[in-house]
Scaffold this active site. Sequence first.
Site, PDB file in Angstrom:
ATOM      1  N   GLU A  41      -4.258   7.794  -4.596  1.00 14.55           N
ATOM      2  CA  GLU A  41      -4.588   7.112  -5.852  1.00 14.55           C
ATOM      3  C   GLU A  41      -5.939   7.591  -6.362  1.00 14.55           C
ATOM      4  OE1 GLU A  41      -4.240   2.857  -5.378  1.00 14.55           O
ATOM      5  OE2 GLU A  41      -2.195   3.002  -4.630  1.00 14.55           O
TER       6      GLU A  41
ATOM      7  N   ARG B 215       0.874  -1.178   0.000  1.00 16.21           N
ATOM      8  CA  ARG B 215       0.000   0.000   0.000  1.00 16.21           C
ATOM      9  C   ARG B 215       0.908   1.224   0.000  1.00 16.21           C
ATOM     10  NH1 ARG B 215      -3.582  -2.664  -1.592  1.00 16.21           N
ATOM     11  NH2 ARG B 215      -5.628  -3.039  -0.668  1.00 16.21           N
TER      12      ARG B 215
ATOM     13  N   HIS C 103      -1.853   0.743  -9.925  1.00 16.77           N
ATOM     14  CA  HIS C 103      -2.404  -0.256  -8.995  1.00 16.77           C
ATOM     15  C   HIS C 103      -2.995  -1.444  -9.775  1.00 16.77           C
ATOM     16  CE1 HIS C 103      -4.126  -0.714  -4.683  1.00 16.77           C
ATOM     17  NE2 HIS C 103      -3.993  -1.908  -5.248  1.00 16.77           N
TER      18      HIS C 103
HETATM   19  N1  LIG Z   1      -0.861  -3.843  -5.547  1.00 18.97           N
HETATM   20  C1  LIG Z   1      -1.934  -4.596  -5.532  1.00 18.97           C
HETATM   21  O1  LIG Z   1      -2.729  -4.608  -6.465  1.00 18.97           O
HETATM   22  C2  LIG Z   1      -2.186  -5.493  -4.376  1.00 18.97           C
HETATM   23  C3  LIG Z   1      -1.738  -5.175  -3.130  1.00 18.97           C
HETATM   24  N2  LIG Z   1      -1.959  -6.023  -2.094  1.00 18.97           N
HETATM   25  C4  LIG Z   1      -1.447  -5.656  -0.772  1.00 18.97           C
HETATM   26  O2  LIG Z   1      -0.603  -6.686  -0.309  1.00 18.97           O
HETATM   27  C5  LIG Z   1      -0.878  -6.921   1.054  1.00 18.97           C
HETATM   28  C6  LIG Z   1      -0.402  -8.283   1.459  1.00 18.97           C
HETATM   29  O3  LIG Z   1      -1.209  -9.295   0.926  1.00 18.97           O
HETATM   30  P1  LIG Z   1      -0.992 -10.823   1.384  1.00 18.97           P
HETATM   31  O4  LIG Z   1       0.395 -11.254   1.128  1.00 18.97           O
HETATM   32  O5  LIG Z   1      -2.103 -11.602   0.794  1.00 18.97           O
HETATM   33  O6  LIG Z   1      -1.229 -10.660   2.958  1.00 18.97           O
HETATM   34  P2  LIG Z   1      -0.715 -11.572   4.147  1.00 18.97           P
HETATM   35  O7  LIG Z   1      -1.560 -11.226   5.307  1.00 18.97           O
HETATM   36  O8  LIG Z   1      -0.625 -12.995   3.709  1.00 18.97           O
HETATM   37  O9  LIG Z   1       0.784 -11.056   4.396  1.00 18.97           O
HETATM   38  C7  LIG Z   1       1.096  -9.877   5.031  1.00 18.97           C
HETATM   39  C8  LIG Z   1       2.513  -9.939   5.557  1.00 18.97           C
HETATM   40  O10 LIG Z   1       2.831  -8.670   6.137  1.00 18.97           O
HETATM   41  C9  LIG Z   1       3.438  -8.889   7.394  1.00 18.97           C
HETATM   42  N3  LIG Z   1       3.214  -7.791   8.321  1.00 18.97           N
HETATM   43  C10 LIG Z   1       2.049  -7.227   8.712  1.00 18.97           C
HETATM   44  N4  LIG Z   1       2.275  -6.248   9.594  1.00 18.97           N
HETATM   45  C11 LIG Z   1       3.619  -6.199   9.769  1.00 18.97           C
HETATM   46  C12 LIG Z   1       4.474  -5.391  10.567  1.00 18.97           C
HETATM   47  N5  LIG Z   1       3.983  -4.440  11.364  1.00 18.97           N
HETATM   48  N6  LIG Z   1       5.800  -5.621  10.498  1.00 18.97           N
HETATM   49  C13 LIG Z   1       6.304  -6.587   9.697  1.00 18.97           C
HETATM   50  N7  LIG Z   1       5.542  -7.379   8.914  1.00 18.97           N
HETATM   51  C14 LIG Z   1       4.216  -7.184   8.961  1.00 18.97           C
HETATM   52  C15 LIG Z   1       2.784 -10.156   7.929  1.00 18.97           C
HETATM   53  O11 LIG Z   1       3.638 -10.631   8.927  1.00 18.97           O
HETATM   54  P3  LIG Z   1       3.382 -11.992   9.744  1.00 18.97           P
HETATM   55  O12 LIG Z   1       3.471 -13.054   8.691  1.00 18.97           O
HETATM   56  O13 LIG Z   1       4.494 -12.085  10.682  1.00 18.97           O
HETATM   57  O14 LIG Z   1       2.014 -11.868  10.335  1.00 18.97           O
HETATM   58  C16 LIG Z   1       2.720 -10.995   6.661  1.00 18.97           C
HETATM   59  O15 LIG Z   1       3.930 -11.656   6.460  1.00 18.97           O
HETATM   60  C17 LIG Z   1      -2.389  -6.668   1.153  1.00 18.97           C
HETATM   61  O16 LIG Z   1      -2.797  -6.389   2.473  1.00 18.97           O
HETATM   62  C18 LIG Z   1      -2.569  -5.490   0.238  1.00 18.97           C
HETATM   63  O17 LIG Z   1      -2.376  -4.275   0.961  1.00 18.97           O
HETATM   64  C19 LIG Z   1      -2.633  -7.180  -2.264  1.00 18.97           C
HETATM   65  C20 LIG Z   1      -3.127  -7.531  -3.465  1.00 18.97           C
HETATM   66  C21 LIG Z   1      -2.971  -6.706  -4.638  1.00 18.97           C
HETATM   67  O1  LIG Z   2      -4.832  -3.947  -3.773  1.00 26.67           O
HETATM   68  C1  LIG Z   2      -5.546  -4.880  -3.985  1.00 26.67           C
HETATM   69  C2  LIG Z   2      -6.015  -5.793  -3.014  1.00 26.67           C
HETATM   70  O2  LIG Z   2      -6.638  -6.800  -3.405  1.00 26.67           O
HETATM   71  O3  LIG Z   2      -5.829  -5.537  -1.813  1.00 26.67           O
END
Ligand SMILES: NC(=O)C1=CN([C@@H]2O[C@H](COP(=O)(O)OP(=O)(O)OC[C@H]3O[C@@H](n4cnc5c(N)ncnc54)[C@H](OP(=O)(O)O)[C@@H]3O)[C@@H](O)[C@H]2O)C=CC1
Ligand SMILES: O=CC(=O)O
Length: 324
Positions: free
Chosen positions: A266, A237, A285
């Site tokens: 955005e 994000r 995005h």
């Molecule tokens: N550009 C785009 O179009 C898209 C963007 N996204 C973004 O990607 C993000 C991640 O998606 P996804 O991988 O499915 O989500 P997950 O919940 O599977 O992964 C999130 C990761 O972030 C880590 N995390 C969260 N908070 C912290 C913190 N404070 N410090 C360190 N690590 C942290 C988590 O750590 P831990 O494993 O230790 O809990 C986890 O490893 C979404 O929330 C969204 O914002 C998603 C889809 C499309």
């Molecule tokens: O940014 C996209 C999402 O699925 O989150």
Amino acid sequence: MKPEVLLYKSLPDDLRARLDDHFTVTAINGLTPENIAQHADALARAEGMIGSSSTVDKALLEKMPKLRAASTVSVGYDNFDVEALNQRGIVLMHTPTVLTETVADTMMALVLSSARRVVEVAERVKAGEWQRSIGPDWFGVDVHHKKMGILGMGRIGLALAQRAHHGFGMPILYNARKHHEEAESRFNAQYCDLDTLLRESDFLCISLPLTEQTHHMIGREQLAKMKPGAILINAGRGPVVDEQALIAALKDKTLHAAGLDVFEQEPLPVDSELLTLPNVVALPHIGSATHETRYGMARDAVDNLIAALAGKVEKNCVNPQVLR
Ligand SMILES: NC(=O)C1=CN([C@@H]2O[C@H](COP(=O)(O)OP(=O)(O)OC[C@H]3O[C@@H](n4cnc5c(N)ncnc54)[C@H](OP(=O)(O)O)[C@@H]3O)[C@@H](O)[C@H]2O)C=CC1
Ligand SMILES: O=CC(=O)O
């Protein structure tokens, strides 16, 4: 009587028909201050809502006294006031998993295009600048075997690690709140603290959600710690990175380049300084934006809402504690 549902995003015809089979649907064109006022009656009647991107805060929820379930066509849910939903016992559903591989592809595309200057040199070719054999001013930097640092080793981070490790022979470092055994055993990924990640990564790839803890997690101080010549990729994000600090680091060459799919605001304003920098690849995005994946997300979101309003939630729930 079918439950009433507010739809604020267009759906493919077959999915819209599926929604109509289960619910009485009021479709509106996004949730904006104007149409919130215009559709006050539909909001007041809605037991469910489905759409994406719009802010769902306390003020909006007050206009929806019957709401029992919200279904977002996204994995990220930072636009929802989850605490307010919890207080009301409203279920929040999202679409993880279906988009993971596609978003990891987008991140790899950003890694490759920012390192090899794909967009910039393609534009130079179109502008007629390719008049003789190219020289070093057209060269990029290697990707293969460089160190990839992944900030956020969740579903998307893991899928990115797979590509980088198996496809490009890249050693993987990562930071998250906890260790991820799967990443370590499958991709030999090494857990490290944020400072080490910043210091050692050639590519810092951010796949974090936006939360109070991750807001501006990468600011001036963190950018200054990054390895000289490093490239920053953000598909989590926008507000995870302090954009003004990023612009400064790109201008003074603390950072070699950036590949960005997400921004603090955005759509990215056309007068953003980011757009004037040749070492920035800026995408609108598009992380999950393929026909197949966007269809899959919409399908899952419809199924999620059907399950939630029928009290049959088995997966994809952000706040399962409200079900108990
Ligand atoms: N550009 C785009 O179009 C898209 C963007 N996204 C973004 O990607 C993000 C991640 O998606 P996804 O991988 O499915 O989500 P997950 O919940 O599977 O992964 C999130 C990761 O972030 C880590 N995390 C969260 N908070 C912290 C913190 N404070 N410090 C360190 N690590 C942290 C988590 O750590 P831990 O494993 O230790 O809990 C986890 O490893 C979404 O929330 C969204 O914002 C998603 C889809 C499309
Ligand atoms: O940014 C996209 C999402 O699925 O989150």
